[in-house]
Enzyme design. Structure first.
Site, PDB file in Angstrom:
ATOM      1  N   ALA A  14     -38.592  -9.209 -41.206  1.00  0.00           N
ATOM      2  CA  ALA A  14     -37.964  -8.887 -40.394  1.00  0.00           C
ATOM      3  C   ALA A  14     -36.811  -7.622 -40.349  1.00  0.00           C
ATOM      4  CB  ALA A  14     -36.991 -10.197 -40.092  1.00  0.00           C
ATOM      5  N   SER A  19     -21.502 -16.451 -41.334  1.00  0.00           N
ATOM      6  CA  SER A  19     -21.045 -16.999 -42.120  1.00  0.00           C
ATOM      7  C   SER A  19     -19.879 -16.546 -42.566  1.00  0.00           C
ATOM      8  CB  SER A  19     -21.703 -16.311 -43.274  1.00  0.00           C
ATOM      9  OG  SER A  19     -21.579 -16.745 -44.455  1.00  0.00           O
ATOM     10  N   TYR A  69     -22.827  -8.888 -48.843  1.00  0.00           N
ATOM     11  CA  TYR A  69     -22.858  -9.884 -47.102  1.00  0.00           C
ATOM     12  C   TYR A  69     -21.791 -10.224 -46.669  1.00  0.00           C
ATOM     13  CZ  TYR A  69     -25.003 -14.419 -46.377  1.00  0.00           C
ATOM     14  OH  TYR A  69     -25.224 -15.814 -45.252  1.00  0.00           O
ATOM     15  N   LYS A 100     -21.648  -9.888 -42.649  1.00  0.00           N
ATOM     16  CA  LYS A 100     -21.828 -11.085 -41.080  1.00  0.00           C
ATOM     17  C   LYS A 100     -20.549 -11.035 -40.428  1.00  0.00           C
ATOM     18  CE  LYS A 100     -25.228 -13.296 -42.832  1.00  0.00           C
ATOM     19  NZ  LYS A 100     -26.262 -13.370 -41.853  1.00  0.00           N
TER      20      LYS A 100
END
Length: 257
Positions: free
Chosen positions: A68, A147, A160, A164
């Site tokens: 993806a 998140s 990360y 987000k």
């Protein structure tokens, strides 16, 4: 086509859906009568998940394995949905990767891997689906997976967490681009959630039950029900928003360390 084309039937693409939150979202969508294109990088997991849902609901789930983060694959995924179900009206960019690492030693390779899936994959899935919905003139919904780490600092998750926060800004920005075509775009930001991955972590459930004001981490179904609401006609006047689903954790932010 796998189904007789129905003008009112939603058709959803959900990435990263072989298990966990993505799989729960597919199940909830199918409960509401949607046809679903279920994607996961793991081909075996994709087939098993699609077979399970088709066994539950009779038909309506097509498993399409692939990366993806790859733009060519994303475009083919949308084309496959249209070929088999006649249209696409919902896209949920659930695929993502979490690579923990100390900021001082985090590698360019790990950084790029996180950026490719969490940002590149999300952006270009939204682009491909929005183009299709614009052409269809049906309207639709796009949902991003953020998140709580996009709202609160979390040790060893700098890369990360920035991805987000970025997808939440993308949801806001695309309001300008997509509203004229009756496409809503939102994000959800889960907190601690019991999935196949986290349930195997030592003390995960007990730790987050203690830290979460509502007394337990989320279940995948908790997240899925919010996702289905935000991509339904019941939320047709909600766009550019992020819903945090964390049992109240980010309101008080007790540290897990």
């Amino acid at each position: 086509m796998l189904l007789t084309e129905n003008e009112k039937q939603p058709v959803a693409i959900v990435t990263g859906a072989g298990q966990g939150i993505g799989f729960a979202i597919c199940r909830e969508l199918m409960k509401q009568g949607a046809a679903v294109v279920l994607n996961d990088l793991d081909a075996e997991l994709t087939t098993q998940a699609a077979d399970q849902l088709n066994k539950e609901f009779g038909k309506g789930c097509l498993g399409v394995p692939g990366n993806a983060a790859d733009v060519t694959f994303i475009n083919n995924l949308v084309a496959t949905a249209v070929k088999n179900f006649g249209k696409v009206t919902i896209a949920i960019a659930n695929a993502g990767i979490t690579l923990f690492g100390d900021f001082f030693t985090y590698t360019p390779e790990a950084f790029q891997q996180v950026m490719d899936l969490n940002l590149r994959g999300t952006f270009f899935l939204a682009q491909a689906v929005a183009r299709q919905i614009k052409e269809q003139q049906t309207g639709g919904s796009i949902l991003f997976m953020s998140s709580v780490t996009g709202h609160q600092a979390h040790k060893n998750l700098a890369a990360y967490g920035m991805t987000k926060a970025a997808v939440e800004m993308l949801a806001k920005n695309l309001v300008i681009e997509l509203s004229a075509y009756k496409i809503t775009v939102n994000a959800i930001a889960p907190g601690a959630t019991l999935t196949e991955r986290t349930v195997s972590e030592e003390d995960y459930e007990s730790t987050w039950s203690r830290l979460t004001p509502l007394g337990r981490p989320a279940s995948p179904e908790d997240i899925a029900q919010a996702a289905v609401f935000l991509t339904s006609d019941k939320a047709r006047h909600i766009t550019g928003q992020t819903i945090v689903i964390d049992g109240g954790w980010s309101s008080i932010s007790p540290s897990p360390y």
